[in-house]
Design an enzyme around this catalytic site. Structure first.
Site, mmCIF file in Angstrom:
data_model
loop_
_atom_site.group_PDB
_atom_site.id
_atom_site.type_symbol
_atom_site.label_atom_id
_atom_site.label_comp_id
_atom_site.label_asym_id
_atom_site.label_seq_id
_atom_site.Cartn_x
_atom_site.Cartn_y
_atom_site.Cartn_z
ATOM 1 C CG HIS A 139 -2.169 -0.925 1.185
ATOM 2 N ND1 HIS A 139 -2.120 -1.965 1.565
ATOM 3 C CD2 HIS A 139 -3.414 -0.675 0.924
ATOM 4 C CE1 HIS A 139 -3.470 -2.469 1.303
ATOM 5 N NE2 HIS A 139 -4.195 -1.570 0.712
ATOM 6 C CE LYS A 179 -4.561 -0.137 4.695
ATOM 7 N NZ LYS A 179 -5.986 -0.007 5.069
#
Length: 238
Positions: free
Chosen positions: A135, A139
């Protein structure tokens, strides 16, 4: 529908961009700058709330929506240690809640595929399984809620694995999840089965946030007028 967007960051704005084509409008937009505007009275302007904030604020936001008597769709992850509290409040208020670790239609099909593959692998102990998730660096939770959902799908049917861990592991009963944070990745999840003979790998890669945003709107349309607790399985008929 009139929709309250609780969390007006990149995801909230992506959701809003799809609203006009589906006949919806955002009547309340909450971010870190106008948090004080998130009140029961303001929420009652909306038919449905969509909550995308973070693990620290999500539980209280959900409780406020339930108090306001409006259905709420939640995509925040990392707060499920408080699930029993939120579930009890939803039932006590006769409210409506739809939670998903990932709203992408493709990811939810991927969840079903992952579980079916694990079922097939249950009788093939020569294959070792692991997960990788990638990610963007903003995140906040690791592993991602999507990775945890994938892991739980495997643990539910693969008898040789008992728990997941978020690090490299040689323990035969631990399911390894490796988390990477690389910009500008919207999200990639891989499930890999390896043996001395061959490897089997399934992968989902998001190209942008549109799939997540569309899924959240589909969830909002589904939950409008309903009572109870739902998931994307009901929305997509999986």
């Amino acid at each position: 529908m009139n929709i309250a967007l609780i969390g007006y960051g990149k995801m909230g704005k992506a959701i809003e961009s799809l609203m006009p084509d589906r006949g919806h409008q955002a009547v309340l937009k909450i971010d870190e700058h106008n948090r004080a505007s998130l009140t029961v009275e303001q929420l009652r302007q909306a038919d449905v709330a969509i909550e995308f904030t973070g693990p620290d604020s999500a539980p209280e936001n959900l409780l406020l929506c339930l108090e306001a008597g409006i259905p709420v769709v939640c995509g925040s992850t990392g707060w499920l240690d408080q699930w029993s509290r939120i579930k009890a409040a939803c039932e006590a208020q006769n409210g409506a809640l739809l939670y998903a670790s990932n709203f992408s239609v493709g990811v939810n099909i991927f969840f079903a595929l992952n579980q079916r593959l694990a079922e097939l692998m249950n009788t093939h102990p020569e294959y070792e399984v692991s997960l990788t998730e990638i990610h963007h660096t903003a995140k906040r939770d690791a592993p991602s809620g999507t990775a945890i959902t994938l892991a739980e799908g495997i643990l539910g049917v693969l008898d040789r694995k008992k728990d997941w861990v978020n690090h490299l592991s040689d323990h035969p009963e631990e399911l390894e999840i490796l988390s990477e944070r690389i910009d500008p990745a919207p999200g990639t999840h891989k499930v890999r089965y390896t043996s001395d003979i061959d490897d089997i790998e399934i992968t989902h890669t998001a190209h942008n946030r549109k799939g997540f945003a569309l899924g959240a709107l589909l969830a909002a349309e589904y939950i409008y007028g309903k009572k109870g607790i739902y998931t994307m399985k009901q929305v997509l008929g999986l």
